[in-house]
Design an enzyme around this catalytic site. Structure first.
Site, PDB file in Angstrom:
ATOM      1  N   SER A 144      -5.246   8.333  18.684  1.00  0.00           N
ATOM      2  CA  SER A 144      -6.072   7.165  18.995  1.00  0.00           C
ATOM      3  C   SER A 144      -6.154   7.074  20.506  1.00  0.00           C
ATOM      4  CB  SER A 144      -5.419   5.896  18.449  1.00  0.00           C
ATOM      5  OG  SER A 144      -6.003   4.746  19.028  1.00  0.00           O
ATOM      6  N   TYR A 157       2.198   0.908  16.980  1.00  0.00           N
ATOM      7  CA  TYR A 157       1.029   1.788  16.822  1.00  0.00           C
ATOM      8  C   TYR A 157       0.890   2.683  18.056  1.00  0.00           C
ATOM      9  CZ  TYR A 157      -3.800   3.196  15.738  1.00  0.00           C
ATOM     10  OH  TYR A 157      -4.933   3.915  15.454  1.00  0.00           O
TER      11      TYR A 157
HETATM   12  N1  LIG Z   1     -10.751   3.029  12.741  1.00  0.00           N
HETATM   13  C1  LIG Z   1     -10.387   3.013  13.997  1.00  0.00           C
HETATM   14  O1  LIG Z   1     -10.860   2.180  14.800  1.00  0.00           O
HETATM   15  C2  LIG Z   1      -9.411   4.034  14.507  1.00  0.00           C
HETATM   16  C3  LIG Z   1      -9.275   4.206  15.891  1.00  0.00           C
HETATM   17  C4  LIG Z   1      -8.381   5.146  16.377  1.00  0.00           C
HETATM   18  C5  LIG Z   1      -7.650   5.919  15.508  1.00  0.00           C
HETATM   19  N2  LIG Z   1      -7.793   5.729  14.176  1.00  0.00           N
HETATM   20  C6  LIG Z   1      -6.960   6.565  13.288  1.00  0.00           C
HETATM   21  O2  LIG Z   1      -7.768   7.197  12.321  1.00  0.00           O
HETATM   22  C7  LIG Z   1      -6.979   7.512  11.172  1.00  0.00           C
HETATM   23  C8  LIG Z   1      -7.730   7.099   9.918  1.00  0.00           C
HETATM   24  O3  LIG Z   1      -7.846   5.691   9.914  1.00  0.00           O
HETATM   25  P1  LIG Z   1      -9.146   4.929   9.395  1.00  0.00           P
HETATM   26  O4  LIG Z   1      -9.686   4.182  10.527  1.00  0.00           O
HETATM   27  O5  LIG Z   1     -10.016   5.838   8.639  1.00  0.00           O
HETATM   28  O6  LIG Z   1      -8.446   3.864   8.436  1.00  0.00           O
HETATM   29  P2  LIG Z   1      -8.638   3.548   6.874  1.00  0.00           P
HETATM   30  O7  LIG Z   1      -7.635   2.485   6.603  1.00  0.00           O
HETATM   31  O8  LIG Z   1     -10.061   3.292   6.579  1.00  0.00           O
HETATM   32  O9  LIG Z   1      -8.220   4.903   6.158  1.00  0.00           O
HETATM   33  C9  LIG Z   1      -6.889   5.333   6.161  1.00  0.00           C
HETATM   34  C10 LIG Z   1      -6.636   6.188   4.931  1.00  0.00           C
HETATM   35  O10 LIG Z   1      -5.262   6.620   4.984  1.00  0.00           O
HETATM   36  C11 LIG Z   1      -4.655   6.345   3.717  1.00  0.00           C
HETATM   37  N3  LIG Z   1      -3.212   6.137   3.884  1.00  0.00           N
HETATM   38  C12 LIG Z   1      -2.562   5.096   4.461  1.00  0.00           C
HETATM   39  N4  LIG Z   1      -1.237   5.249   4.370  1.00  0.00           N
HETATM   40  C13 LIG Z   1      -1.022   6.430   3.736  1.00  0.00           C
HETATM   41  C14 LIG Z   1       0.146   7.140   3.350  1.00  0.00           C
HETATM   42  N5  LIG Z   1       1.376   6.643   3.568  1.00  0.00           N
HETATM   43  N6  LIG Z   1      -0.007   8.328   2.727  1.00  0.00           N
HETATM   44  C15 LIG Z   1      -1.252   8.836   2.459  1.00  0.00           C
HETATM   45  N7  LIG Z   1      -2.373   8.190   2.783  1.00  0.00           N
HETATM   46  C16 LIG Z   1      -2.278   7.003   3.430  1.00  0.00           C
HETATM   47  C17 LIG Z   1      -5.373   5.105   3.207  1.00  0.00           C
HETATM   48  O11 LIG Z   1      -5.244   4.931   1.805  1.00  0.00           O
HETATM   49  C18 LIG Z   1      -6.810   5.398   3.653  1.00  0.00           C
HETATM   50  O12 LIG Z   1      -7.509   6.151   2.699  1.00  0.00           O
HETATM   51  C19 LIG Z   1      -5.648   6.788  11.356  1.00  0.00           C
HETATM   52  O13 LIG Z   1      -4.674   7.708  11.800  1.00  0.00           O
HETATM   53  C20 LIG Z   1      -5.951   5.777  12.445  1.00  0.00           C
HETATM   54  O14 LIG Z   1      -4.820   5.402  13.190  1.00  0.00           O
HETATM   55  C21 LIG Z   1      -8.647   4.824  13.636  1.00  0.00           C
END
Ligand SMILES: NC(=O)c1ccc[n+]([C@@H]2O[C@H](COP(=O)([O-])OP(=O)(O)OC[C@H]3O[C@@H](n4cnc5c(N)ncnc54)[C@H](O)[C@@H]3O)[C@@H](O)[C@H]2O)c1
Length: 294
Positions: A144, A157
């Site tokens: 991130s 985080y």
């Molecule tokens: N959305 C944002 O703004 C953003 C920004 C920077 C980084 N990220 C990173 O992107 C990645 C994906 O996040 P996202 O935004 O798609 O969120 P999201 O919540 O939409 O998707 C996350 C997915 O991970 C799964 N998950 C959660 N815990 C889990 C576990 N213990 N084992 C297996 N699966 C698990 C959830 O069920 C979900 O399908 C993450 O690492 C997040 O930190 C997201």
């Protein structure tokens, strides 16, 4: 990207959000896809939608914080597709939020176990298999922008995402000679359900303190920022573009450059001050130690 067709990618957290989009993008690029996720229902939906798009899919319910779940995923992936060429360590949670004293131990453990140990276990499981088959491979870790500069009130985080950036930097050098390209994706806000990560919180990490007004305020600010984020469909295409160019740091938000520039400038001027210190005069020109085995 021609080199991806017919190869296999494992995507943790592939049922929703960024992982789901990557599954579709990589699948449309001709890859076989293993979507691995903790949530059974969205996983089943993702599987049927990806299959409907003509993509070869294996869906595996797993918790990235459990090494045995990774091992089972690897076994099933190899049974179905033979070899795995790409691991996308994407599963992540927003984790415990708030000021230092409001971040409880289960919140820390949950965030570290999923965001950091999930990445470590994924690499521990799949990198040896990639080394064994010896074909070109990819390890993509989703960090991130918060991992490139501390985000106040998001200590857990931030810590885990900074660790993922650092691990990726270490692994990139370590794995180069094995033809495993490492990349780290560092997005800012993307419209997903990341602000509702509590839905993924395993009962073993049940909070020990109820969220106070400050935590609720941060949560609603985060929800607003996520709602104003970029469309998730940009992320998969951007990753594909960056992989083609063999980029290491993959950014999706060029407008956040001042955040990393500010940090680089602060580090650089701190070194300039250290170099000017009479206390360190003898050290200034000493050879540096690296742990590279090349
Ligand atoms: N959305 C944002 O703004 C953003 C920004 C920077 C980084 N990220 C990173 O992107 C990645 C994906 O996040 P996202 O935004 O798609 O969120 P999201 O919540 O939409 O998707 C996350 C997915 O991970 C799964 N998950 C959660 N815990 C889990 C576990 N213990 N084992 C297996 N699966 C698990 C959830 O069920 C979900 O399908 C993450 O690492 C997040 O930190 C997201």
């Amino acid at each position: 990207m021609k080199t991806l067709a017919g190869k296999t990618a494992v995507i943790s957290g592939g049922a929703e959000g960024i992982g789901r989009n990557l599954a579709e993008t990589l699948g449309r690029a001709g890859m076989n896809i293993v979507v691995a996720d903790i949530e059974a229902e969205p996983l089943a939906v993702a599987q049927s939608e990806l299959e409907a798009a003509g993509i070869e899919v294996l869906a595996v319910e797993m918790d990235v914080a459990l090494l045995e779940d990774w091992q089972r995923t690897a076994r099933l992936a190899c049974e179905r597709f033979g070899k795995v060429h790409m691991l996308v360590n994407n599963a992540g949670v927003s984790g415990g939020i708030g000021a230092i004293e409001t971040l409880d131990d289960p919140g820390w453990r949950w965030t570290i176990d999923v965001n950091l140990m999930g990445v470590v276990y994924g690499a521990n499981t799949f990198v040896p298999l990639m080394k064994q088959h010896g074909e070109p491979a990819w390890l993509i870790n989703v960090a991130s922008i918060a991992g490139m500069a501390g985000a106040p009130l998001g200590g857990a985080y931030t810590a885990t995402k900074a660790a993922v950036v650092a691990l990726s930097e270490a692994w990139a050098v370590e794995l180069e000679k094995h033809h495993i390209h490492v990349a780290v994706l560092a997005p800012a806000f993307v419209r997903t359900r990341i602000h509702q990560s509590y839905r993924n919180r395993q009962p073993r990490y049940a909070p020990s303190i109820a969220p106070g007004p400050e935590v609720l305020k941060i949560a609603s600010n985060t929800a607003r920022a996520v709602a104003g984020g970029i469309d998730v469909s940009i992320v998969g295409q951007r990753v594909l573009e960056a992989l083609e160019a063999r980029e290491f740091y993959i950014f999706t938000h060029p407008n956040y450059r001042p955040v990393t520039d500010q940090r680089s400038e602060a580090v650089s001027s701190a070194f300039t001050r250290a170099a000017a210190s009479p206390l360190l005069a003898d050290i200034k020109n000493q050879k540096i130690v690296t742990f590279d085995s090349k």
